[in-house]
Scaffold this motif. Structure first.
Motif, PDB file in Angstrom:
ATOM      1  N   VAL A  64       0.722  -1.168  -0.042  1.00 16.36           N
ATOM      2  CA  VAL A  64      -0.015   0.046  -0.075  1.00 16.36           C
ATOM      3  C   VAL A  64       0.910   1.381  -0.025  1.00 16.36           C
ATOM      4  N   ASP A  65       0.357   2.331  -0.801  1.00 13.62           N
ATOM      5  CA  ASP A  65       1.421   3.598  -0.707  1.00 13.62           C
ATOM      6  C   ASP A  65       1.265   4.208   0.768  1.00 13.62           C
ATOM      7  N   PRO A  66       2.485   4.167   1.490  1.00 13.69           N
ATOM      8  CA  PRO A  66       2.528   4.522   2.891  1.00 13.69           C
ATOM      9  C   PRO A  66       1.748   5.956   3.306  1.00 13.69           C
ATOM     10  N   ASN A  67       1.629   6.848   2.148  1.00 15.03           N
ATOM     11  CA  ASN A  67       0.786   8.072   2.364  1.00 15.03           C
ATOM     12  C   ASN A  67      -0.601   7.633   2.787  1.00 15.03           C
ATOM     13  N   LYS A  68      -1.108   6.645   2.370  1.00 17.04           N
ATOM     14  CA  LYS A  68      -2.372   6.199   2.511  1.00 17.04           C
ATOM     15  C   LYS A  68      -2.597   6.023   4.128  1.00 17.04           C
ATOM     16  N   PHE A  69      -1.642   5.453   4.695  1.00 15.93           N
ATOM     17  CA  PHE A  69      -1.725   5.136   6.002  1.00 15.93           C
ATOM     18  C   PHE A  69      -1.475   6.319   7.134  1.00 15.93           C
ATOM     19  N   THR A 121     -14.827  -1.409  28.813  1.00 16.39           N
ATOM     20  CA  THR A 121     -14.107  -2.345  27.953  1.00 16.39           C
ATOM     21  C   THR A 121     -15.062  -3.118  26.769  1.00 16.39           C
ATOM     22  N   GLU A 122     -14.470  -3.342  25.516  1.00 12.81           N
ATOM     23  CA  GLU A 122     -15.110  -4.377  24.837  1.00 12.81           C
ATOM     24  C   GLU A 122     -14.112  -5.492  24.406  1.00 12.81           C
ATOM     25  N   SER A 123     -13.203  -5.586  25.087  1.00 14.83           N
ATOM     26  CA  SER A 123     -11.976  -6.481  24.960  1.00 14.83           C
ATOM     27  C   SER A 123     -12.112  -7.437  26.240  1.00 14.83           C
ATOM     28  N   ALA A 142     -19.226  -0.607  23.225  1.00 14.62           N
ATOM     29  CA  ALA A 142     -18.180  -0.133  22.278  1.00 14.62           C
ATOM     30  C   ALA A 142     -17.267   0.986  22.991  1.00 14.62           C
ATOM     31  N   CYS A 143     -16.998   1.998  21.857  1.00 15.30           N
ATOM     32  CA  CYS A 143     -15.970   3.016  22.476  1.00 15.30           C
ATOM     33  C   CYS A 143     -16.755   4.087  23.271  1.00 15.30           C
ATOM     34  N   TYR A 144     -18.043   3.773  23.763  1.00 16.19           N
ATOM     35  CA  TYR A 144     -18.647   4.690  24.482  1.00 16.19           C
ATOM     36  C   TYR A 144     -18.656   4.043  26.299  1.00 16.19           C
ATOM     37  N   THR A 155      -6.437  -6.756   6.692  1.00 17.90           N
ATOM     38  CA  THR A 155      -7.856  -6.224   6.821  1.00 17.90           C
ATOM     39  C   THR A 155      -7.956  -4.651   6.484  1.00 17.90           C
ATOM     40  N   PRO A 156      -8.818  -4.081   6.032  1.00 20.56           N
ATOM     41  CA  PRO A 156      -8.781  -2.854   5.820  1.00 20.56           C
ATOM     42  C   PRO A 156      -8.855  -2.129   7.189  1.00 20.56           C
ATOM     43  N   GLY A 157      -9.180  -2.878   8.205  1.00 20.82           N
ATOM     44  CA  GLY A 157      -9.175  -2.068   9.413  1.00 20.82           C
ATOM     45  C   GLY A 157      -7.698  -2.278  10.265  1.00 20.82           C
ATOM     46  N   TYR A 203     -19.325   3.027   6.031  1.00 23.08           N
ATOM     47  CA  TYR A 203     -20.837   3.544   6.705  1.00 23.08           C
ATOM     48  C   TYR A 203     -20.444   3.903   8.051  1.00 23.08           C
ATOM     49  N   SER A 204     -19.514   3.080   8.803  1.00 23.55           N
ATOM     50  CA  SER A 204     -19.168   3.578  10.139  1.00 23.55           C
ATOM     51  C   SER A 204     -18.577   5.022  10.369  1.00 23.55           C
ATOM     52  N   ASN A 205     -17.884   5.369   9.267  1.00 23.80           N
ATOM     53  CA  ASN A 205     -17.230   6.638   9.156  1.00 23.80           C
ATOM     54  C   ASN A 205     -18.438   7.616   9.075  1.00 23.80           C
ATOM     55  N   THR A 263      -6.637   9.424  13.348  1.00 23.33           N
ATOM     56  CA  THR A 263      -6.672  10.558  13.391  1.00 23.33           C
ATOM     57  C   THR A 263      -7.526  11.322  12.460  1.00 23.33           C
ATOM     58  N   LYS A 264      -7.633  10.782  11.253  1.00 19.99           N
ATOM     59  CA  LYS A 264      -8.505  11.436  10.227  1.00 19.99           C
ATOM     60  C   LYS A 264      -9.797  11.578  10.700  1.00 19.99           C
ATOM     61  N   MET A 265     -10.443  10.701  11.575  1.00 20.14           N
ATOM     62  CA  MET A 265     -11.831  10.532  11.810  1.00 20.14           C
ATOM     63  C   MET A 265     -12.112  11.589  12.470  1.00 20.14           C
ATOM     64  N   LEU A 298     -11.305  14.463  12.510  1.00 16.99           N
ATOM     65  CA  LEU A 298     -11.000  15.818  11.600  1.00 16.99           C
ATOM     66  C   LEU A 298     -12.006  15.768  10.576  1.00 16.99           C
ATOM     67  N   LYS A 299     -12.606  14.574  10.107  1.00 11.03           N
ATOM     68  CA  LYS A 299     -13.840  14.514   9.288  1.00 11.03           C
ATOM     69  C   LYS A 299     -15.192  15.117  10.043  1.00 11.03           C
ATOM     70  N   ALA A 300     -15.116  14.850  11.208  1.00  8.95           N
ATOM     71  CA  ALA A 300     -16.244  15.609  11.862  1.00  8.95           C
ATOM     72  C   ALA A 300     -15.993  16.987  12.136  1.00  8.95           C
ATOM     73  N   GLY A 326     -19.636   5.387  20.277  1.00  7.33           N
ATOM     74  CA  GLY A 326     -19.442   3.919  20.455  1.00  7.33           C
ATOM     75  C   GLY A 326     -20.396   3.435  19.326  1.00  7.33           C
ATOM     76  N   SER A 327     -19.643   2.481  18.581  1.00  3.26           N
ATOM     77  CA  SER A 327     -20.333   1.871  17.300  1.00  3.26           C
ATOM     78  C   SER A 327     -21.535   1.210  18.029  1.00  3.26           C
ATOM     79  N   GLY A 328     -22.510   0.880  17.155  1.00  3.87           N
ATOM     80  CA  GLY A 328     -23.575   0.148  17.503  1.00  3.87           C
ATOM     81  C   GLY A 328     -25.042   0.862  17.632  1.00  3.87           C
TER      82      GLY A 328
HETATM   83  P1  HMG Z   1     -10.164   1.912   3.306  1.00  2.00           P
HETATM   84  O1  HMG Z   1     -11.193   1.466   2.688  1.00  2.00           O
HETATM   85  O2  HMG Z   1      -8.806   0.922   3.321  1.00  2.00           O
HETATM   86  O3  HMG Z   1      -9.404   3.283   2.966  1.00  2.00           O
HETATM   87  O4  HMG Z   1     -10.788   2.083   4.887  1.00  2.00           O
HETATM   88  P2  HMG Z   1     -10.111   4.369   2.185  1.00  2.00           P
HETATM   89  O5  HMG Z   1     -10.091   3.921   0.725  1.00  2.00           O
HETATM   90  O6  HMG Z   1     -11.504   4.839   2.395  1.00  2.00           O
HETATM   91  O7  HMG Z   1      -8.920   5.459   2.270  1.00  2.00           O
HETATM   92  C1  HMG Z   1      -8.783   6.034   3.497  1.00  2.00           C
HETATM   93  C2  HMG Z   1      -8.375   7.648   3.300  1.00  2.00           C
HETATM   94  O8  HMG Z   1      -6.942   7.458   2.588  1.00  2.00           O
HETATM   95  C3  HMG Z   1      -9.054   8.412   2.250  1.00  2.00           C
HETATM   96  O9  HMG Z   1      -9.559   9.616   2.714  1.00  2.00           O
HETATM   97  C4  HMG Z   1      -8.371   8.217   0.917  1.00  2.00           C
HETATM   98  O10 HMG Z   1      -8.584   9.269  -0.008  1.00  2.00           O
HETATM   99  C5  HMG Z   1      -6.892   8.366   1.620  1.00  2.00           C
HETATM  100  P3  HMG Z   1     -10.748  10.184   2.977  1.00  2.00           P
HETATM  101  O11 HMG Z   1     -11.644  10.320   1.859  1.00  2.00           O
HETATM  102  O12 HMG Z   1     -11.292   9.398   4.342  1.00  2.00           O
HETATM  103  O13 HMG Z   1     -10.404  11.529   3.616  1.00  2.00           O
HETATM  104  N1  HMG Z   1      -5.613   7.994   0.755  1.00  2.00           N
HETATM  105  C6  HMG Z   1      -4.767   8.470   0.470  1.00  2.00           C
HETATM  106  N2  HMG Z   1      -4.188   9.492   1.048  1.00  2.00           N
HETATM  107  C7  HMG Z   1      -2.820   9.838   0.530  1.00  2.00           C
HETATM  108  N3  HMG Z   1      -2.135   8.983  -0.064  1.00  2.00           N
HETATM  109  C8  HMG Z   1      -2.612   8.124  -0.949  1.00  2.00           C
HETATM  110  C9  HMG Z   1      -3.993   7.776  -0.343  1.00  2.00           C
HETATM  111  N4  HMG Z   1      -4.765   6.501  -0.762  1.00  2.00           N
HETATM  112  C10 HMG Z   1      -5.666   6.613  -0.114  1.00  2.00           C
HETATM  113  N5  HMG Z   1      -2.062   7.240  -1.492  1.00  2.00           N
HETATM  114  C11 HMG Z   1     -11.397   2.442   6.905  1.00  2.00           C
HETATM  115  C12 HMG Z   1     -10.549   2.914   5.941  1.00  2.00           C
HETATM  116  C13 HMG Z   1     -11.185   3.526   8.203  1.00  2.00           C
HETATM  117  C14 HMG Z   1     -12.624   2.571   6.754  1.00  2.00           C
HETATM  118  C15 HMG Z   1     -10.811   1.281   7.758  1.00  2.00           C
HETATM  119  O14 HMG Z   1      -9.814   1.447   8.159  1.00  2.00           O
HETATM  120  C16 HMG Z   1     -11.675   0.882   8.642  1.00  2.00           C
HETATM  121  O15 HMG Z   1     -12.793   0.034   8.339  1.00  2.00           O
HETATM  122  N6  HMG Z   1     -11.402   1.020   9.866  1.00  2.00           N
HETATM  123  C17 HMG Z   1     -12.280   0.438  11.050  1.00  2.00           C
HETATM  124  C18 HMG Z   1     -13.494   0.971  11.313  1.00  2.00           C
HETATM  125  C19 HMG Z   1     -13.149   2.590  11.907  1.00  2.00           C
HETATM  126  O16 HMG Z   1     -12.179   2.700  12.513  1.00  2.00           O
HETATM  127  N7  HMG Z   1     -14.367   3.342  11.614  1.00  2.00           N
HETATM  128  C20 HMG Z   1     -14.407   4.671  12.296  1.00  2.00           C
HETATM  129  C21 HMG Z   1     -15.668   5.073  12.509  1.00  2.00           C
HETATM  130  S1  HMG Z   1     -16.559   3.902  13.905  1.00  2.00           S
HETATM  131  C22 HMG Z   1     -15.721   4.256  15.377  1.00  2.00           C
HETATM  132  O17 HMG Z   1     -15.291   5.270  15.617  1.00  2.00           O
HETATM  133  C23 HMG Z   1     -16.160   3.345  16.428  1.00  2.00           C
HETATM  134  C24 HMG Z   1     -14.942   2.430  16.567  1.00  2.00           C
HETATM  135  O18 HMG Z   1     -13.767   2.744  17.503  1.00  2.00           O
HETATM  136  C25 HMG Z   1     -15.379   1.142  17.285  1.00  2.00           C
HETATM  137  C26 HMG Z   1     -15.899   1.234  18.462  1.00  2.00           C
HETATM  138  O19 HMG Z   1     -17.005   2.083  19.034  1.00  2.00           O
HETATM  139  O20 HMG Z   1     -15.697   0.237  19.386  1.00  2.00           O
HETATM  140  C27 HMG Z   1     -14.291   2.022  15.349  1.00  2.00           C
END
Ligand code: HMG
Length: 385
Positions: free
Chosen positions: A28-33, A78-80, A110-112, A147-149, A200-202, A237-239, A241-243, A306-308
């Protein structure tokens, strides 16, 4: 009577992986992470660690001879969880030498979870002003290898001592909350890893923030100008910021710039640790207290999700001399003294499981508290003397 967080402790496992190395390994391109997701390092717990040992580590930082006997409530969010029946909090009462006349239990949503615990603790102290409550958030975020997560995993714990006349954060007793039955993220009892509908979670997270923020402003007749800083649950950390970005263009530019700068200070530690699940919001608070340009008696908005899913927004005030009560040097040292491991070592640890009959070799233990053995399917914990 003022009630809030009197002490804060933070524990992070000693091992971590570098997410550029993970990206290279996953092709994967490191910039994505590092930019797209916004994560640099990820904590990797050892086999002798779990939600109980990590909770013990952070709680040990806030419990001392001056407050031990006053603690009347112990909640672990905890959820672990390591047991479907017995609460992690019972081990804390034992290994931290807390008095027996406490209520000790575990909360899951979950995270709540930790926020639910914090609000319960607030009510407990309001009813029992001479008592204190220990609320601990402790989790291991696991999605699975490749996995994506995976890039959003992490581990650690945050402990909060809640009391009257708090020295770190005064809770305003202003909050709004909501619950919706949504399938954005879940972990069935048979599974060690979570299932997520990532995108969807985002969306649900951002929608909860927008809905609650509207509710908060209406209920209390307040606006963004009443707050210096907004703190968010940080799964990565991007999450948050989206909000936050949903406010961009809807509030004065200077205010948005200020909030974004403060947000950057609140994510510095999470970027290098990963998702703590229910501790993430509180790790953001710790990060802001350590790295932010904090003004005396600053006003905070905190968004818990917290998800759910359950979400809550509440407000609080930072106490002006909080630095005397937060062990900043300890936390910095903890983070700096960690050891990077290779991706293949992380994969080995991830795939191994401690089983009935296993005994931990003391030479493997780098922490104060550890899972010493599993005997007759019972997990036994010890403190390294
Ligand atoms: P994904 O499909 O691998 O990634 O999943 P993507 O394709 O959506 O890309 C992610 C971002 O990287 C995008 O930016 C891309 O544009 C960018 P965005 O549109 O989001 O701003 N990107 C790049 N940037 C720079 N250079 C590049 C490049 N390529 C792509 N080359 C996902 C990402 C977070 C969905 C996945 O990791 C996942 O499923 N994570 C787990 C779920 C999660 O964390 N959800 C957060 C909300 S739910 C929550 O917070 C509750 C939780 O904590 C659980 C609980 O409550 O217990 C999770």
């Amino acid at each position: 009577m003022d009630i809030g967080i009197d002490r804060l402790g933070f524990y992070v496992p000693q091992k971590y992986i570098d997410l550029v190395e993970l990206a290279n390994e996953r092709d994967v391109d490191p910039n994505k992470f590092t930019i797209g997701i916004g994560q640099s390092k990820q904590a990797v717990p050892d086999l002798y660690q779990d939600a109980v040992t990590m909770a013990l580590e952070s709680a040990d930082q806030v419990v001392n001879e001056d407050n031990r006997e006053d603690i009347g409530l112990v909640i672990v969010g905890t959820e672990s969880s390591v047991d479907e029946s017995k609460a992690s909090a019972t081990y804390l009462v034992d290994l931290l030498d807390l008095p027996e006349d406490v209520r000790a239990f575990e909360i899951k949503e979950a995270c709540y979870g930790a926020t639910a615990g914090l609000q319960m603790a607030y009510n407990f102290v309001a009813m029992n002003p001479d008592k204190k409550a220990l609320v601990v958030a402790s989790d291991i975020a696991r999605y699975g290898i490749n996995t994506p997560g995976e890039v959003t995993q992490g581990a650690g714990s945050v402990a909060m001592l809640i009391s009257k006349d708090p020295h770190i954060l005064k809770l305003d007793n202003k909050s709004v909350y909501m619950t919706r039955n949504v399938g954005d993220f879940w972990r069935p009892v048979f599974s060690k890893t979570a299932f997520a509908r990532g995108k969807y979670s985002n969306e649900v997270y951002v929608d909860f923030f927008k809905t609650l923020w509207e509710k908060f402003q209406t209920k209390y007749d307040m606006t963004v100008q009443d707050f210096d800083t907004m703190l968010f649950h940080i799964p990565y950390t991007k999450m948050g910021l989206k909000a936050l970005r949903t406010l961009d263009g809807n509030i004065p530019d200077a205010k948005y710039k200020e909030l974004e700068e403060h947000y950057q200070s609140s994510i510095e530690i999470s970027r290098n640790v990963g998702n703590l699940y229910t501790g993430s919001l509180y790790l953001g608070l710790i990060s802001y207290l350590i790295n932010g340009d904090v003004k005396p008696n600053e006003h905070l908005m905190l968004f818990s999700y917290g998800s759910g899913a359950v979400g809550e927004i509440y407000s609080a005030e930072i106490k002006s001399d909080y630095k005397k009560y937060l062990d900043i040097e300890y936390i910095k040292k903890e983070l700096n003294d960690r050891k990077k491991i290779s991706i293949s070592d992380y994969e080995d640890i991830f795939e191994k499981e401690v089983e009935n009959g296993d005994v931990t070799a003391i030479s493997d233990v780098h922490d104060k508290f550890y899972l010493s053995e599993i005997k007759e399917n019972e997990r036994l914990y010890k403190k390294l003397e």
